[in-house]
Design a protein around this motif. Structure first.
Motif, mmCIF file in Angstrom:
data_model
loop_
_atom_site.group_PDB
_atom_site.id
_atom_site.type_symbol
_atom_site.label_atom_id
_atom_site.label_comp_id
_atom_site.label_asym_id
_atom_site.label_seq_id
_atom_site.Cartn_x
_atom_site.Cartn_y
_atom_site.Cartn_z
ATOM 1 N N LEU A 13 0.828 -1.202 0.000
ATOM 2 C CA LEU A 13 0.000 0.000 0.000
ATOM 3 C C LEU A 13 0.867 1.259 0.000
ATOM 4 O O LEU A 13 0.574 2.219 -0.711
ATOM 5 C CB LEU A 13 -0.950 -0.003 1.199
ATOM 6 N N SER A 14 1.931 1.246 0.770
ATOM 7 C CA SER A 14 2.848 2.393 0.796
ATOM 8 C C SER A 14 3.481 2.615 -0.571
ATOM 9 O O SER A 14 3.628 3.761 -1.010
ATOM 10 C CB SER A 14 3.949 2.167 1.832
ATOM 11 N N THR A 15 3.846 1.539 -1.245
ATOM 12 C CA THR A 15 4.425 1.651 -2.583
ATOM 13 C C THR A 15 3.419 2.240 -3.564
ATOM 14 O O THR A 15 3.749 3.117 -4.366
ATOM 15 C CB THR A 15 4.897 0.268 -3.074
ATOM 16 N N VAL A 16 2.179 1.777 -3.492
ATOM 17 C CA VAL A 16 1.136 2.290 -4.391
ATOM 18 C C VAL A 16 0.886 3.774 -4.113
ATOM 19 O O VAL A 16 0.781 4.577 -5.051
ATOM 20 C CB VAL A 16 -0.160 1.466 -4.243
ATOM 21 N N ILE A 17 0.803 4.147 -2.864
ATOM 22 C CA ILE A 17 0.560 5.557 -2.515
ATOM 23 C C ILE A 17 1.731 6.427 -2.983
ATOM 24 O O ILE A 17 1.532 7.495 -3.569
ATOM 25 C CB ILE A 17 0.317 5.711 -0.999
ATOM 26 N N GLY A 18 2.950 5.963 -2.745
ATOM 27 C CA GLY A 18 4.126 6.714 -3.187
ATOM 28 C C GLY A 18 4.194 6.861 -4.692
ATOM 29 O O GLY A 18 4.533 7.928 -5.218
ATOM 30 N N THR A 19 3.840 5.802 -5.409
ATOM 31 C CA THR A 19 3.816 5.864 -6.872
ATOM 32 C C THR A 19 2.752 6.836 -7.355
ATOM 33 O O THR A 19 2.980 7.627 -8.277
ATOM 34 C CB THR A 19 3.560 4.464 -7.457
ATOM 35 N N PHE A 20 1.581 6.785 -6.728
ATOM 36 C CA PHE A 20 0.496 7.691 -7.104
ATOM 37 C C PHE A 20 0.916 9.144 -6.891
ATOM 38 O O PHE A 20 0.673 9.995 -7.748
ATOM 39 C CB PHE A 20 -0.763 7.369 -6.303
ATOM 40 N N ILE A 21 1.547 9.420 -5.773
ATOM 41 C CA ILE A 21 2.020 10.785 -5.501
ATOM 42 C C ILE A 21 3.059 11.202 -6.531
ATOM 43 O O ILE A 21 3.072 12.342 -7.009
ATOM 44 C CB ILE A 21 2.571 10.896 -4.062
ATOM 45 N N GLY A 22 3.937 10.267 -6.904
ATOM 46 C CA GLY A 22 4.946 10.570 -7.916
ATOM 47 C C GLY A 22 4.337 10.922 -9.267
ATOM 48 O O GLY A 22 4.811 11.818 -9.971
ATOM 49 N N PHE A 23 3.289 10.214 -9.656
ATOM 50 C CA PHE A 23 2.619 10.524 -10.912
ATOM 51 C C PHE A 23 1.776 11.793 -10.817
ATOM 52 O O PHE A 23 1.584 12.500 -11.807
ATOM 53 C CB PHE A 23 1.737 9.353 -11.354
ATOM 54 N N LEU A 24 1.278 12.087 -9.634
ATOM 55 C CA LEU A 24 0.425 13.242 -9.444
ATOM 56 C C LEU A 24 1.214 14.551 -9.539
ATOM 57 O O LEU A 24 0.762 15.517 -10.142
ATOM 58 C CB LEU A 24 -0.281 13.147 -8.084
#
Length: 119
Positions: A13-24
């Motif tokens: 979940l942390s990886t997904v959230i971090g990736t989402f923030i990176g794309f955002l």
């Protein structure tokens, strides 16, 4: 077993959230970029100490300190050589440092370097 699955789910979940923030946030200031990279470096340093250096000292036997110091030295030497040779490798195989190919090669190299001490 529940704790292992819970920890794995939290990490995923942390990886997904971090990736989402990176794309955002694609266009961030240099100062924010430096802060994120510094934080990441601190996390990786903590992981290296807790996950690699401490067990090496604990299970290294009579020569634990010597083995650990040698491992740190040769790891730093390896990273220095990769840093110096990467532009030459890119040029030899025809990949420019910028663009999708350069980023893909950098990503593959980072993954390989990351998994080398754990292998």
């Amino acid at each position: 077993m529940q704790w292992v699955l819970l920890a794995a789910a939290g990490i995923a979940l942390s990886t997904v959230i971090g990736t989402f923030i990176g794309f955002l946030f694609k266009n961030i200031s240099q100062r924010a970029n430096d802060c994120v990279i510094g934080f990441s470096a601190g996390v990786m340093l903590c992981a290296a100490i807790c996950g690699l250096i401490e067990p090496s000292l604990e299970y290294g036997g009579a020569y634990a300190v010597l083995i650990t110091v040698a491992g740190i030295f040769f790891g730093a030497l390896f990273l220095y050589l990769v840093d110096k040779l990467m532009p030459k490798i890119n040029q030899a195989i025809g990949v420019k440092g910028e663009g999708k190919q350069g980023r893909a090669l950098l990503l593959v190299a980072a993954i390989a370097i990351h998994h080398l001490p754990e292998g």
